[in-house]
Design a protein around this motif. Structure first.
Motif, PDB file in Angstrom:
ATOM      1  N   THR A   1     -24.307  32.370 105.802  1.00  0.00           N
ATOM      2  CA  THR A   1     -24.729  31.540 104.671  1.00  0.00           C
ATOM      3  C   THR A   1     -23.687  30.477 104.375  1.00  0.00           C
ATOM      4  O   THR A   1     -22.486  30.689 104.597  1.00  0.00           O
ATOM      5  N   TRP A   2     -24.153  29.341 103.927  1.00  0.00           N
ATOM      6  CA  TRP A   2     -23.266  28.298 103.423  1.00  0.00           C
ATOM      7  C   TRP A   2     -23.020  28.460 101.926  1.00  0.00           C
ATOM      8  O   TRP A   2     -22.269  27.687 101.337  1.00  0.00           O
ATOM      9  N   VAL A   3     -23.667  29.454 101.327  1.00  0.00           N
ATOM     10  CA  VAL A   3     -23.527  29.664  99.876  1.00  0.00           C
ATOM     11  C   VAL A   3     -23.121  31.122  99.631  1.00  0.00           C
ATOM     12  O   VAL A   3     -23.932  31.927  99.138  1.00  0.00           O
ATOM     13  N   PRO A   4     -21.894  31.496  99.952  1.00  0.00           N
ATOM     14  CA  PRO A   4     -21.441  32.860  99.642  1.00  0.00           C
ATOM     15  C   PRO A   4     -21.334  33.057  98.135  1.00  0.00           C
ATOM     16  O   PRO A   4     -21.383  32.089  97.354  1.00  0.00           O
ATOM     17  N   MET A   5     -21.177  34.280  97.725  1.00  0.00           N
ATOM     18  CA  MET A   5     -21.163  34.594  96.298  1.00  0.00           C
ATOM     19  C   MET A   5     -20.105  33.828  95.514  1.00  0.00           C
ATOM     20  O   MET A   5     -20.380  33.382  94.387  1.00  0.00           O
ATOM     21  N   PRO A   6     -18.859  33.641  96.025  1.00  0.00           N
ATOM     22  CA  PRO A   6     -17.889  32.848  95.251  1.00  0.00           C
ATOM     23  C   PRO A   6     -18.364  31.422  94.976  1.00  0.00           C
ATOM     24  O   PRO A   6     -18.148  30.887  93.886  1.00  0.00           O
ATOM     25  N   VAL A   7     -19.015  30.799  95.965  1.00  0.00           N
ATOM     26  CA  VAL A   7     -19.529  29.439  95.770  1.00  0.00           C
ATOM     27  C   VAL A   7     -20.648  29.438  94.728  1.00  0.00           C
ATOM     28  O   VAL A   7     -20.701  28.575  93.839  1.00  0.00           O
ATOM     29  N   LEU A   8     -21.546  30.420  94.827  1.00  0.00           N
ATOM     30  CA  LEU A   8     -22.643  30.506  93.872  1.00  0.00           C
ATOM     31  C   LEU A   8     -22.124  30.754  92.459  1.00  0.00           C
ATOM     32  O   LEU A   8     -22.600  30.148  91.488  1.00  0.00           O
ATOM     33  N   ALA A   9     -21.115  31.624  92.340  1.00  0.00           N
ATOM     34  CA  ALA A   9     -20.533  31.918  91.022  1.00  0.00           C
ATOM     35  C   ALA A   9     -19.829  30.692  90.448  1.00  0.00           C
ATOM     36  O   ALA A   9     -19.967  30.382  89.248  1.00  0.00           O
ATOM     37  N   ALA A  10     -19.095  29.960  91.295  1.00  0.00           N
ATOM     38  CA  ALA A  10     -18.398  28.767  90.818  1.00  0.00           C
ATOM     39  C   ALA A  10     -19.387  27.706  90.345  1.00  0.00           C
ATOM     40  O   ALA A  10     -19.163  27.037  89.324  1.00  0.00           O
ATOM     41  N   ALA A  11     -20.489  27.540  91.067  1.00  0.00           N
ATOM     42  CA  ALA A  11     -21.510  26.579  90.650  1.00  0.00           C
ATOM     43  C   ALA A  11     -22.089  26.954  89.298  1.00  0.00           C
ATOM     44  O   ALA A  11     -22.363  26.077  88.457  1.00  0.00           O
ATOM     45  N   HIS A  12     -22.277  28.251  89.066  1.00  0.00           N
ATOM     46  CA  HIS A  12     -22.799  28.698  87.770  1.00  0.00           C
ATOM     47  C   HIS A  12     -21.814  28.384  86.640  1.00  0.00           C
ATOM     48  O   HIS A  12     -22.220  27.930  85.563  1.00  0.00           O
ATOM     49  N   VAL A  13     -20.550  28.609  86.880  1.00  0.00           N
ATOM     50  CA  VAL A  13     -19.544  28.368  85.843  1.00  0.00           C
ATOM     51  C   VAL A  13     -19.469  26.880  85.507  1.00  0.00           C
ATOM     52  O   VAL A  13     -19.490  26.486  84.327  1.00  0.00           O
ATOM     53  N   VAL A  14     -19.409  26.056  86.548  1.00  0.00           N
ATOM     54  CA  VAL A  14     -19.323  24.612  86.329  1.00  0.00           C
ATOM     55  C   VAL A  14     -20.589  24.099  85.639  1.00  0.00           C
ATOM     56  O   VAL A  14     -20.521  23.324  84.676  1.00  0.00           O
TER      57      VAL A  14
END
Length: 392
Positions: free
Chosen positions: A241-254
């Motif tokens: 995946t190009w969207v691992p959980m850390p990336v998904l979580a960071a997008a949610h925070v931002v």
């Protein structure tokens, strides 16, 4: 049971889109005739006058005589060809579903040429009309310009995908292109519906409310159509995946931080701000919940490609508030707009532009997977085969 239910929903959605498009075609084609010849029939004006009131129409169109008159020929070209596109779109969709390849290609050529010609007329109008003179003001002018660019780029990328023999990418770009075109009939529906829900609003006010969510709605509709037509559990060469959980979580925070700032800004503008905020926030949250649930269910059922596409679009949606806030600051400083108008313009284009970016990432993901397979085949072909050892 689930397959039957899904087929029913797809059929219902297809019928609804066809009905809206075919019904809007004569409205689009005749919309500007009264500006060229006084008293000429205009189907949309006649229907809207009876659905709301003749005064509602008169007040809205009185200020359009000057701006439309400077670009009347271009606007008539745009509106008439826009009606043609409303008929070509369903024909393209049905020919693709029924595998009528030759008909689909022929109609596709006509569709693309009509898009370019229609958008040329719109571009002439925008070039000759100052943002402050546009219907509903500068924010609406910015939205129209953004839709124009998005429509032209989408159909262009769709053509390139078809030439490159990538039907999966062609399908996504053309659906997004038609989603942008669907903002026109959906806006007309809101012209008739919102005065009932929000009495006392002028058509200019209705426009300001409608653009808060139209971009999000049509882009999400294009995504739903893409997912409905792509039934693959996996895509060739797409692994991980190009969207691992850390990336998904960071997008949610931002995204959440930017969304809180937007909410505070709108709440400080009284009743108008609250109305615009509700028009933006309710569809945004509904879209988010559906995307989040769909990507989670796809992951649980082992449909890795479906999860990847849902996640790419989910990240884009999460980042849309940040883009909208930044765009609002840019419009405020570069165009001299007041903060409310600038932020409203940024929000109006945020979800639509981020959906375009997400579709681009989906395309790159599929193209990268294809290149991975090519390299693996070349490596396998170039690897020397080991034969039996010679006995000296």
């Amino acid at each position: 049971m689930n397959r039957l239910r899904g087929a029913t929903w797809r059929r219902t959605a297809t019928i609804a889109v066809v009905v809206v498009c075919v019904g809007y075609a004569p409205i689009a084609m005749t919309e500007l005739w009264p500006y060229a010849h006084r008293g000429a029939p205009a189907v949309g004006e006649w229907l809207l006058g009876r659905a709301v009131s003749p005064r509602y129409i008169a007040d809205a169109l009185a200020t359009r005589i000057g701006p439309y008159g400077r670009s009347l020929a271009a606007m008539i070209l745009h509106s008439v060809l826009g009606g043609v596109l409303m008929l070509l779109g369903p024909a393209q969709l049905l020919s693709a579903v029924r595998r009528r390849i030759r008909l689909h290609r022929a109609l596709g050529v006509v569709f693309a040429l009509t898009v370019y010609a229609s958008m040329t007329g719109a571009a002439i109008y925008l070039a000759r009309t100052a943002p402050r003179d546009a219907f509903s003001g500068p924010a609406f002018w910015i939205v129209l310009a953004t839709i124009l660019v998005g429509t032209v780029l989408s159909v262009t990328f769709g053509i390139l995908a078809a030439v490159g023999n990538r039907p999966d990418l062609h399908q996504r770009w053309m659906l997004l292109c038609y989603g942008y075109l669907m903002t026109a009939p959906l806006l007309r529906l809101e012209w008739g519906a919102l005065p009932v829900l929000l009495p006392g609003l002028s058509m200019a006010d209705v426009n300001r409310v409608a653009v808060m969510h139209l971009g999000s709605v049509v882009a999400f509709g294009a995504l739903l159509a893409s997912r409905a037509m792509d039934k693959r559990d996996t895509a060739p060469g797409v692994r991980g995946t190009w969207v691992p959980m850390p990336v998904l979580a960071a997008a949610h925070v931002v995204g959440a931080s930017a969304l809180v700032w937007i909410v505070k800004s709108f709440l400080g503008w009284g009743a108008t701000g609250q109305r615009l905020l509700a028009a933006y926030l309710i569809p945004f949250l509904a879209t988010y919940l559906i995307m989040f649930v769909c990507q989670r269910r796809a992951g649980q059922s082992g449909r890795s490609w479906a999860r990847e596409e849902w996640r790419l679009h989910l990240v884009a949606l999460c980042l849309a508030p940040l883009f909208s806030a930044a765009a609002g600051l840019f419009f405020e400083r570069s165009m001299g707009l007041d903060r409310g108008t600038a932020l409203a313009a940024g929000i109006a284009i945020g979800c639509g532009m981020l959906a375009f970016a997400a579709t681009t990432m989906v395309s790159l993901r599929l193209m990268f997977g294809r290149e991975v397979l090519k390299r693996e085949r070349l490596t396998t072909t170039a690897r020397p085969e080991r034969g039996p050892a010679r006995v000296g």
